[in-house]
Write an enzyme that holds these catalytic residues in place. Structure first.
Site, PDB file in Angstrom:
ATOM      1  CG  ASP A  93      -0.209   0.031   2.605  1.00  0.00           C
ATOM      2  OD1 ASP A  93       1.017   0.145   2.560  1.00  0.00           O
ATOM      3  OD2 ASP A  93      -0.975  -0.132   3.580  1.00  0.00           O
ATOM      4  N   GLY A  95       0.775   3.764   2.381  1.00  0.00           N
ATOM      5  CA  GLY A  95       1.220   4.330   3.802  1.00  0.00           C
ATOM      6  C   GLY A  95       0.218   5.393   4.166  1.00  0.00           C
ATOM      7  CG  PHE A  97      -5.327   2.770   5.779  1.00  0.00           C
ATOM      8  CD1 PHE A  97      -6.979   3.101   5.992  1.00  0.00           C
ATOM      9  CD2 PHE A  97      -5.308   1.905   7.005  1.00  0.00           C
ATOM     10  CE1 PHE A  97      -7.689   2.981   6.771  1.00  0.00           C
ATOM     11  CE2 PHE A  97      -6.310   1.378   7.551  1.00  0.00           C
ATOM     12  CZ  PHE A  97      -7.545   1.958   7.729  1.00  0.00           C
ATOM     13  CG  ASP A 147      -5.827   6.983  -1.153  1.00  0.00           C
ATOM     14  OD1 ASP A 147      -4.879   6.670  -0.401  1.00  0.00           O
ATOM     15  OD2 ASP A 147      -6.692   6.381  -1.350  1.00  0.00           O
ATOM     16  CD  GLN A 189     -10.215   7.034  -0.405  1.00  0.00           C
ATOM     17  OE1 GLN A 189     -11.147   6.747   0.126  1.00  0.00           O
ATOM     18  NE2 GLN A 189      -9.123   6.336  -0.112  1.00  0.00           N
ATOM     19  N   GLY A 216     -11.481   3.660   1.417  1.00  0.00           N
ATOM     20  CA  GLY A 216     -12.361   4.107   2.124  1.00  0.00           C
ATOM     21  C   GLY A 216     -13.554   3.488   2.399  1.00  0.00           C
ATOM     22  CG  ASP A 266      -6.036  -5.469   2.108  1.00  0.00           C
ATOM     23  OD1 ASP A 266      -6.564  -4.655   1.450  1.00  0.00           O
ATOM     24  OD2 ASP A 266      -5.507  -5.208   3.329  1.00  0.00           O
ATOM     25  CB  CYS A 304     -10.984 -27.816   8.526  1.00  0.00           C
ATOM     26  SG  CYS A 304      -9.748 -26.701   7.760  1.00  0.00           S
ATOM     27  CB  CYS A 306      -6.126 -26.057   7.817  1.00  0.00           C
ATOM     28  SG  CYS A 306      -6.536 -26.069   9.370  1.00  0.00           S
ATOM     29  CB  CYS A 309      -8.671 -28.883  11.137  1.00  0.00           C
ATOM     30  SG  CYS A 309      -9.427 -27.396  11.835  1.00  0.00           S
ATOM     31  CG  HIS A 335      -8.860 -22.926  11.104  1.00  0.00           C
ATOM     32  ND1 HIS A 335      -9.263 -23.986  10.617  1.00  0.00           N
ATOM     33  CD2 HIS A 335      -9.949 -22.219  11.088  1.00  0.00           C
ATOM     34  CE1 HIS A 335     -10.586 -23.905  10.244  1.00  0.00           C
ATOM     35  NE2 HIS A 335     -11.160 -22.766  10.656  1.00  0.00           N
TER      36      HIS A 335
END
Lengths: 369, 369
Positions: A93, A95, A97, A147, A189, A216, A266, A304, A306, A309, A335
């Site tokens: 990103d 920075g 934010f 931004d 935005q 945003g 994300d 599951c 993973c 699990c 998990h």
């Protein structure tokens, strides 16, 4: 161009689509969830563990890496991929934010943003040019424009002015990008105002980017309002470019986002709740640190596949978390990332098989119980 | 008998020997270093990672497991091996050391020890019988007698009295052991007094155990004094039974112990210093969190084949530790355990090839620089 976006399949009914983003470090199958590695590591995980789960791209934070260990340390290592031993795609990103959300902003001008480090209080001045220079030195595959990301709720007039500056900054970012192999994404935005979102998008389209993000959102507004913004804005975004909804990582929001045509997401949420002892299952959230699981010898989620699990019980994981043992956080993190990655896989499969709308309905019914 | 001890080779010059301890959960090659998993997990590590390093046995603490999660939670899981997903040998201590060292002892009588939990302040009364019952429920392969472990320095007269009680407790422990497949080791105490050590050992030999430990060493006395005690006492211990020096885990003490005929060791030291950012290398200790490593792109130890050294630099690990990232502790822990396990391997090899004395000399010369 730095990345190539290929759409494999469009949903027969919703705006969802399956695609592939080709990057210098490999392919990202979309829709994709990107785990966050704020400080150059997805908390508690090795790169091999992320790969075992099937993660194809991670996000890292320019703000944090710029302050610590500093860009020179990473560029001397040969870039962020080599520094952190992750050879798959990375998105960083800008920075912005963090500057606006961590409360250390000192002064915001058209030139840039003056802020104080949360680590040592030192002052730094971030400009669009510097943000790109930093991301160029990190060598991430996808980089973001600087931004301002105002919180919710935000005055219409303020946002309108903010958009003008963001537009200038986006232009300066594009001009500053010296490494063509790094794909610079614009960020739409405009808060929850339909016309401002449209205006923001149109300015960005004029500049032209290989991908567009929605910023945003998921900043405090009701979910339905976010979905409305998506419904209004996503159809205006170029269909042949990846669409990235920033900061979203709950199962319901991911599915609702995919349904409305978003390709990438994300969020720190799944890894953060994991470290607090809460995991996601097909039946909703489960706070394994609760006393009711002290003698529960079933896995976090039955069925599951993973690592967690397959090998550990709720009773053991609860013990680890109560005893503040690192392995506890590792197991819940594994998990939760597996769960969300599987959700993306299942979504892609459902879109391919023209049953995504039904999949979302039945998944959310079970998840929300 | 629960375990079988087999000596493969004796050193041509020193008292060192190479052997194999056969247990219900597999073989332990000796000399062996046992990593400590205080609360049913070797801090920051998965069982698979321990196996990748080559670890054959771990130690876990009865005191901690008894208080949290409680023995019933572990026995209902089918024992400690299944609870923690570790299918190789486990040794549990008696809990005595923790009661005497954590400063929560309330009253010590011939019957047992009254202490307060460090977690919730609740009172518990530990007897030799209870200590064995707990270890029986845990199902560890090697279990230890309850004993008082006085600190250094300690008055001769006090120790003499303490030994009498320890002797009674050792008898009661042996009588209480209901599971023959669990090998109960006696613990030789007596501080730094040669005659008391001899007396303690003789009492234990009369009772008869499948293995003998040396307790109350590495508790503050000078190293040379510990070596002297080993020189005096180890030759009196049965040659055909494993000898276990408790609480020792620095490279020099391990080698000096092996040289004097010790087969097994345990210590939190290597994993604890790892979490504080210090690692062991062939050239001695390296505090990777120090500023001098900020731009050092070499591995922790050049030539080391551990996962950490194969994939990460000092600069990255320093960054992780400074940023309090869990992966940092994981990587240093992996390296330190690999280092000590390799030291055991190299020692066994050197004994087999009749060059152990030279190996120790050259290793310590380089290590202590």
């Amino acid at each position: 161009m730095s990345i190539k976006f290929e759409i494999t399949k469009e949903c027969y009914k919703t705006s969802a689509r399956v695609g592939k983003v080709h990057t210098p470090h490999g392919i990202i199958d979309t829709p994709a969830f990107m785990p966050v590695g704020t400080q150059g590591t997805v908390k508690a995980m090795t790169p091999e563990e992320l790969k075992d789960i099937g993660i194809q791209i991670i996000l890292s934070n320019t703000y944090h890496l710029y302050l610590r260990p500093g860009c020179h340390v990473i560029s001397e290592a040969g870039g962020l991929h080599l520094f952190m031993h992750w050879d798959r795609p990375i998105l960083t990103d800008s920075g912005g934010f963090q500057i606006f959300s961590l409360g250390n902003l000192r002064k915001l001008t058209d030139e840039g943003a003056l802020f104080r480090s949360h680590i040592d209080g030192s002052e730094h001045f971030l400009t669009p040019e510097l943000v790109i220079e930093i991301q160029n030195s990190l060598g991430s595959d996808i980089i973001m424009v600087l931004d301002e990301c105002p919180p919710y709720p935000c005055e219409y007039e303020y946002l309108k002015k903010s958009l003008r500056r963001n537009n200038q900054w986006a232009k300066r970012c594009k001009e500053a990008n010296k490494r063509e192999e790094q794909a610079l994404f614009g960020i739409v935005q405009g808060g929850v105002y339909r016309d401002l979102r449209k205006e923001s998008l149109e300015s960005l389209l004029e500049i032209g980017f290989p991908g567009y993000a929605l910023g945003g959102l998921s900043v405090g507004e009701p979910k339905d309002l976010m979905y409305e913004v998506l419904e209004d804005t996503v159809p205006l975004m170029p269909a042949d470019k990846p669409r990235y909804l920033m900061g979203v990582g709950t199962a319901d929001c991911l599915l609702e986002g995919i349904k409305r045509g978003v390709d990438m997401f994300d969020c720190v949420f799944p890894t953060r709740i994991a470290r607090n002892g809460t995991v996601m299952t097909q039946n909703g959230y489960l706070t394994v640190r609760n006393a009711q699981y002290a003698r529960d010898y079933t896995p976090l989620e039955t069925g599951c596949l993973c690592y967690t699990c397959q090998n550990y019980t709720r009773a053991y994981i609860r013990h680890l978390i109560k005893a503040k043992e690192i392995l506890g956080l590792r197991l819940t993190t594994i998990h939760n990332l597996y769960f969300l990655n599987r959700l993306m896989l299942m979504s892609r499969q459902a879109i391919m098989e023209d049953r995504f709308d039904k999949f979302v309905e039945s998944f959310l019914k079970q998840f929300e119980g």
